[in-house]
Design an enzyme around this catalytic site. Structure first.
Site, PDB file in Angstrom:
ATOM      1  N   HIS A   1       0.780  -1.245   0.000  1.00  0.00           N
ATOM      2  CA  HIS A   1       0.000   0.000   0.000  1.00  0.00           C
ATOM      3  C   HIS A   1       0.814   1.298   0.000  1.00  0.00           C
ATOM      4  CE1 HIS A   1      -3.055  -2.904   1.251  1.00  0.00           C
ATOM      5  NE2 HIS A   1      -3.978  -2.019   1.060  1.00  0.00           N
TER       6      HIS A   1
ATOM      7  N   CYS B   1     -11.304   2.213   7.246  1.00  0.00           N
ATOM      8  CA  CYS B   1     -11.377   2.834   5.921  1.00  0.00           C
ATOM      9  C   CYS B   1     -12.704   3.530   5.671  1.00  0.00           C
ATOM     10  CB  CYS B   1     -11.103   1.802   4.839  1.00  0.00           C
ATOM     11  SG  CYS B   1     -12.237   0.406   4.860  1.00  0.00           S
ATOM     12  N   CYS B   2     -13.819   2.911   6.111  1.00  0.00           N
ATOM     13  CA  CYS B   2     -15.129   3.426   5.679  1.00  0.00           C
ATOM     14  C   CYS B   2     -15.526   4.776   6.273  1.00  0.00           C
ATOM     15  CB  CYS B   2     -16.219   2.400   5.945  1.00  0.00           C
ATOM     16  SG  CYS B   2     -16.005   0.862   5.028  1.00  0.00           S
TER      17      CYS B   2
ATOM     18  N   GLU C   1     -13.363  -9.592  -0.191  1.00  0.00           N
ATOM     19  CA  GLU C   1     -14.205  -8.380  -0.227  1.00  0.00           C
ATOM     20  C   GLU C   1     -14.532  -8.056  -1.682  1.00  0.00           C
ATOM     21  OE1 GLU C   1     -11.829  -5.524   1.878  1.00  0.00           O
ATOM     22  OE2 GLU C   1     -11.993  -6.595   3.756  1.00  0.00           O
TER      23      GLU C   1
ATOM     24  N   CYS D   1     -17.167   1.694   1.484  1.00  0.00           N
ATOM     25  CA  CYS D   1     -16.143   2.276   0.598  1.00  0.00           C
ATOM     26  C   CYS D   1     -16.394   1.941  -0.868  1.00  0.00           C
ATOM     27  CB  CYS D   1     -14.756   1.743   0.956  1.00  0.00           C
ATOM     28  SG  CYS D   1     -14.092   2.421   2.468  1.00  0.00           S
TER      29      CYS D   1
ATOM     30  N   GLU E   1     -19.389  -3.208   0.924  1.00  0.00           N
ATOM     31  CA  GLU E   1     -18.646  -2.294   1.794  1.00  0.00           C
ATOM     32  C   GLU E   1     -18.995  -0.848   1.471  1.00  0.00           C
ATOM     33  OE1 GLU E   1     -14.428  -2.971   1.709  1.00  0.00           O
ATOM     34  OE2 GLU E   1     -14.002  -1.049   2.696  1.00  0.00           O
TER      35      GLU E   1
HETATM   36 ZN   LIG Z   1     -14.185   0.659   3.830  1.00  0.00          ZN
END
Ligand SMILES: [Zn+2]
Length: 642
Positions: free
Chosen positions: A129, A407-408, A311, A329, A327
């Protein structure tokens, strides 16, 4: 491409922006600073202090921990455009100074590799990442520059991007790689647009074009790491690296596969690049993928991801309601992608999906107070199954405070706070109205100032007013979207009805005239629609979902009692729609006469050749996004019909 501010006056979205400002941003700031007692420590800011050599300690958190701060800054930046806040701005300035001090001589800026594994820089693009974090940093810097016109952060990320440009590519001593988690590609396009520096455009193009080419860079770097085990996930049909959408060159990809968030970020970049480089082949690839995603792999809420494993997307028409991943995101990313598609080609099929995600599968990720979040947004929840079944483990029956992998919440915060950027766009003396959100914006068309004020109570009714004020009479076109969900729309200019049939193209009504002091009144008839799925969707046969305007509805246990699977909506039942200002911060509620199967004499038998006994009931449905804001319990979008 100068940035044009839009002021949000809308009661639906302004309220959400205020919640982001008053709740989400301060909460996330506290989380980033490890001040939330019952949440896992973030350590994200600490990591930068250690990287800057100002504090002792170890790197803590995920390899992409830096990105949490960046998404926070991005959301703060958009908010500063509407709600100036010197205190908050000062906080960002201090962070920017810290980033500057943590940046390495050559421009590199990533706390994990600076602090923890300084000799491993760029050795595992597939998993680590680095380029993803760089992308979020660039997006934050661009947003902060646009909000404040302060250049320091922009200089920092330009220095970093220049370094990345020196490191990656073909040629002597360069790394012919690309990121495992797409993100930098779309960020570089933003950096190009704000700086005009074409190297960022071509670096983005390089990352997109290089992806999936052979020999595969992920194999090359894997061999260098002397790694022998296979990567944990790939789709057997598509083979290695389909999780990363790197199984084929992007232009050859026709079906959406792999990790959904990575996919939609990549598609967003592809669409942006197709426009900026005028690349018909890339445009074709975007359109093909769009058709696959939205016609075969998307939930009715705008949710993406049919399985938790990876995911990821699974296969066409596989849309289970209770074990979806969906999700937050991924839906946020779908909004980004739709925005770039409509920039390429103004067609309501893109904006309809954008709107669907905005009013359903994205904002369902946050509770109405902005304090708790869903990562996974299923369309059906039976709390007992989420507690007891191992294969439902990741589905939460109630929103959670903060995740280790956070993250979300910040992704949602940046989407909500930038909602103004999705409403209008301009192209060749045409002003497009994509969304119905109360707002004001000033544009310059043919050198004349044009003020547009939009008033509406959307999504609760379909009446929209657009006031156009120009300093002097100016000829241009206003193109207003007529949503696909609306079967009967009327439009008046200064009280005079316009023949919509004669001016609609791809779902937009093109209104060309000399504008001065004018009023457009659009009336979109909103009825409760019984939505059905393509018969290939196995889960939804014999079921309907209720839609009113752009909003998808659901049943909750708190309104309908336990055992939502026992509820039946007869075909002949009509609907009542009523606005309840005191419920769920103000929503339309749909009610209908229906039936509920009774337990009756079934207590001692599991199977029997007998009829069900039924009782009349009133079915009550509330907007899906607002579910789980009262007593927790069952929820269901797709309802049995008889
Ligand atoms: Zn997320």
């Amino acid at each position: 491409m100068p940035f044009k501010p839009v002021t949000i006056t809308d009661s639906f979205w302004k309220k959400r922006m205020e919640i982001v400002k008053d709740e989400v941003i301060p909460y996330q700031w506290a989380a980033l600073n490890d001040q939330i007692p019952d949440a896992p420590p973030s350590h994200a800011i600490q990591n930068f202090k250690i990287a800057a050599g100002e504090e002792e300690g170890e790197f803590t958190g995920m390899v992409f921990q830096d990105s949490d701060i960046m998404k926070w800054i991005e959301a703060v930046s958009y908010l500063l455009e509407s709600f100036p806040d010197p205190e908050l701005e000062k906080r960002v300035d201090e962070l920017v100074d810290l980033f500057g001090r943590a940046q390495q001589e050559d421009g590199y800026l990533n706390t994990y590799f600076t602090v923890k594994e300084p000799d491993k820089r760029w050795t595992n693009l597939r998993d680590c990442h680095e380029l993803y974090c760089a992308g979020h940093m660039i997006e934050a810097a661009v947003a902060y520059y646009e909000a404040t016109k302060k250049e320091k952060f922009l200089h920092i990320v330009c220095k970093y991007a220049d370094y990345i440009d020196r490191v990656f590519g073909h040629g002597e001593g360069k790394i012919p790689g690309f990121p495992g988690h797409q993100e930098i590609e779309l960020a570089l396009l933003k950096l190009y647009q704000v700086t005009g520096n074409e190297r960022y455009l071509y670096l983005s193009k390089y990352f997109i074009d290089e992806r999936g080419s052979q020999p595969h860079y992920f194999d090359i770097e894997k061999e260098k790491r002397q790694e022998t085990e296979e990567f944990f996930w790939h789709d057997p049909e598509w083979g290695p690296y389909s999780y990363h959408q790197a199984h084929l060159p992007v232009r050859d990809q026709k079906v959406a596969v792999g990790h959904c968030v990575r996919a939609v970020y990549m598609y967003t970049a592809m669409a942006g690049l197709a426009k900026l480089t005028d690349d018909p082949e890339l445009l074709k690839a975007c359109e093909t993928l769009w058709e696959n995603v939205t016609n075969k792999q998307m939930y009715i809420t705008g949710g993406l991801g049919s399985q938790s494993y990876g995911e990821s997307f699974s296969f066409d028409y596989d849309l289970p309601n209770d074990v979806s991943y969906t999700e937050t995101c991924a839906s946020v990313g779908l909004v980004f992608w739709a925005r770039n598609m409509v920039e390429l080609n103004v067609d309501r099929k893109y904006t309809d999906v954008m709107e669907k995600a905005l009013y359903n599968g994205t904002i369902s990720g946050m509770d109405l107070d902005g304090k708790k979040f869903f990562y996974v947004n299923p369309l059906e929840v039976y709390p007992k199954a989420t507690e007891k079944r191992k294969d439902h483990e990741y589905v939460k029956p109630v929103r959670q405070k903060w995740y280790t992998c956070a993250c979300c919440p910040p992704n949602l915060a940046r989407m909500i706070s930038s909602i103004g950027r999705y409403i209008y766009s301009e192209k060749e003396r045409k002003l497009f109205v994509h969304l119905f959100i109360g707002s004001e914006t000033e544009r310059e068309i043919s050198g004349k100032k044009v003020m547009i004020r939009q008033h509406t109570n959307y999504p609760w009714d379909g009446k929209i007013q657009l006031n156009i004020e120009t300093e002097e009479s100016v000829e241009f076109t206003i193109a207003v979207r007529i949503p696909g969900w609306c079967k009967n729309a009327t439009l008046r200019i200064n009280g005079e009805e316009v023949d919509l049939q004669s001016c609609i193209r791809k779902g937009y009504a093109y209104l060309s005239r000399k504008w001065h002091h004018d009023l457009i009144e659009l009336n979109l008839e909103m009825k409760v629609e019984r939505m059905r799925s393509n018969p290939h969707v196995r889960e939804n046969i014999g079921k309907v979902a209720l839609q009113h305007g752009p909003v998808i509805y659901c049943l909750e246990e708190v309104d309908n009692g336990a055992g939502l699977q026992q509820i039946i909506l007869p075909r002949k039942s009509g609907f009542t729609v009523e606005y309840h200002g005191d419920l769920l911060h103000g929503v339309n509620v749909i009610t209908a006469k229906g039936y509920k199967i009774k337990q009756g004499t079934w207590n001692n038998s599991l199977y029997a050749s007998k009829e069900y006994e039924i009782a009349e009931t009133t079915i009550k449905a509330v907007p899906y996004y607002a579910w789980c804001n009262r007593t927790p319990g069952e929820m269901m979008v797709w309802i049995h019909e008889s």
